[in-house]
Design an enzyme around this catalytic site. Structure first.
Site: not given
Ligand code: UT7
Length: 324
Positions: A112, A251, A281
């Site tokens: 990125c 970004h 992204n």
């Molecule tokens: O350019 C590359 C750099 N990458 C990034 O910038 C990504 C950085 N990270 C993020 O943007 C966020 O961490 C995410 C959007 C990927 C995830 O958000 P989060 O608030 O950190 O959520 P999490 O990973 O803590 O997951 C929370 C819950 C999980 O369920 P449980 O374990 O709490 O039951 C996931 O399984 O959300 C669940 N989950 C979803 N639910 C519905 C993960 N993806 C999804 C989804 N739809 N698409």
């Protein structure tokens, strides 16, 4: 002698993939995606549409905006992690398609951060005698996205953005670039299969190792920290205050990351370019697409002070300050 952005352009594929479309593919919801990421829709390349095809369109638009011909180019740099082939470099395919007969061409891999890294390379080449360098960030993230993995498939999109970087002896130009890396965090975002460590095989396909894997939550925290750190050191190195910046173009990965960075820096939302909602992204393409839109919307004008901030796989993070 400074390196200035003489022209900018972008191209996104026509096909729109909405959150409602994703609801039909994996266990997710429009509400979850919007709240956790700020994304509503993203663009997806057509079947057969590859990284160089997007890059050529963006490159042509940047050349038109700069009032230059492809034959004026000394070099083409394509920042990408989704090139047409493992080899040759996608930049060579772009060089051929554009008819840039005098240009050197190579790719740059910094995920990125690729566009900002490539901009710094162009800046260095201009300062050592080149006249015109075409810097392109182009990605077909849909080709390395696992469309069965809801943790990642809702995040990415395809697109390309390009800038003609030219020699200029006025006030305009790139005032500084800052580049960082920390390979101890390489496992946060990774495509584990298909390279020389784990060459393509049935096992790679069965275990879906050819697709992007990400530890989202850990990446999120590092992203906020590194974007804040690099913005602060960039401002200090240029003897600038945050109030001096006319537009911050970060970004576009996640609206929550960017809101946290704005809050920490004391940057009002009016001074931040945001389009993650429409494209998701797009990795190395994200900053040049945002820059192009900001110019077309009149949010960047001649003389504007623009700061870029990127982070991504590697990990890498990077910044630039440009007097437009
Ligand atoms: O350019 C590359 C750099 N990458 C990034 O910038 C990504 C950085 N990270 C993020 O943007 C966020 O961490 C995410 C959007 C990927 C995830 O958000 P989060 O608030 O950190 O959520 P999490 O990973 O803590 O997951 C929370 C819950 C999980 O369920 P449980 O374990 O709490 O039951 C996931 O399984 O959300 C669940 N989950 C979803 N639910 C519905 C993960 N993806 C999804 C989804 N739809 N698409």
């Amino acid at each position: 002698m400074k390196a200035c952005i003489a022209g900018i352009g972008s191209y996104v594929p026509a096909r729109v993939l909405t959150n409602a479309d994703l609801e039909r593919m994996v266990a997710t919801s429009d509400e979850w995606i919007r709240e956790r990421t700020g994304i509503r829709e993203r663009r997806i390349a057509a079947t057969g549409e590859a990284c160089s095809d997007l890059a050529v369109q963006a490159g042509k638009r940047a050349l038109t905006a700069a009032g230059l011909a492809a034959t004026d180019l000394d070099m083409i740099l394509v920042a990408t992690c989704t090139g047409d082939y493992p080899l040759p470099a996608t930049a060579c395919l772009v060089q051929h398609q554009l008819g840039a007969t005098k240009a050197a061409a190579c790719d740059l891999s910094a995920a990125c951060c690729g566009f900002v890294y490539a901009l710094s390379v162009a800046d260095a080449y201009i300062k050592t005698g080149m006249r015109h360098v075409l810097v392109i960030g182009s990605e077909v993230m849909s080709a390395i996205t696992d469309w069965t993995d809801r943790n990642t498939c809702v995040l990415f999109g395809d697109g390309a953005g390009a800038a003609v970087v030219s020699a200029s002896d006025g006030e305009r130009g790139i005032l500084s670039t800052h580049l960082r890396s920390d390979g101890t965090l390489c496992e946060l975002i990774m495509v584990p299969g298909g390279g020389s460590r784990t060459p393509p095989s049935e096992k790679v396909i069965d275990e879906r190792l050819q697709y992007i894997k990400m530890k989202g939550n850990e990446t999120f925290k590092v992203a906020v920290r590194s974007l804040e750190e690099i913005a602060r050191s960039t401002l200090a190195a240029n003897h600038l205050r945050v109030e001096d910046i006319d537009l911050y173009v970060p970004h576009q990965a996640n609206i929550r990351i960017l809101k946290a960075v704005m809050e920490r820096l004391g940057l009002p939302i009016e001074k931040v370019m945001l389009n993650v909602e429409r494209y998701g992204n797009t990795s190395a393409a994200s900053i040049p697409i945002a820059l192009d839109e900001a110019v077309r919307e009149g949010r960047i004008k001649d003389g504007s002070l623009v700061m870029l901030g990127a982070f991504g796989a590697g990990l890498t993070w990077a910044s630039a300050v440009i007097r437009w």
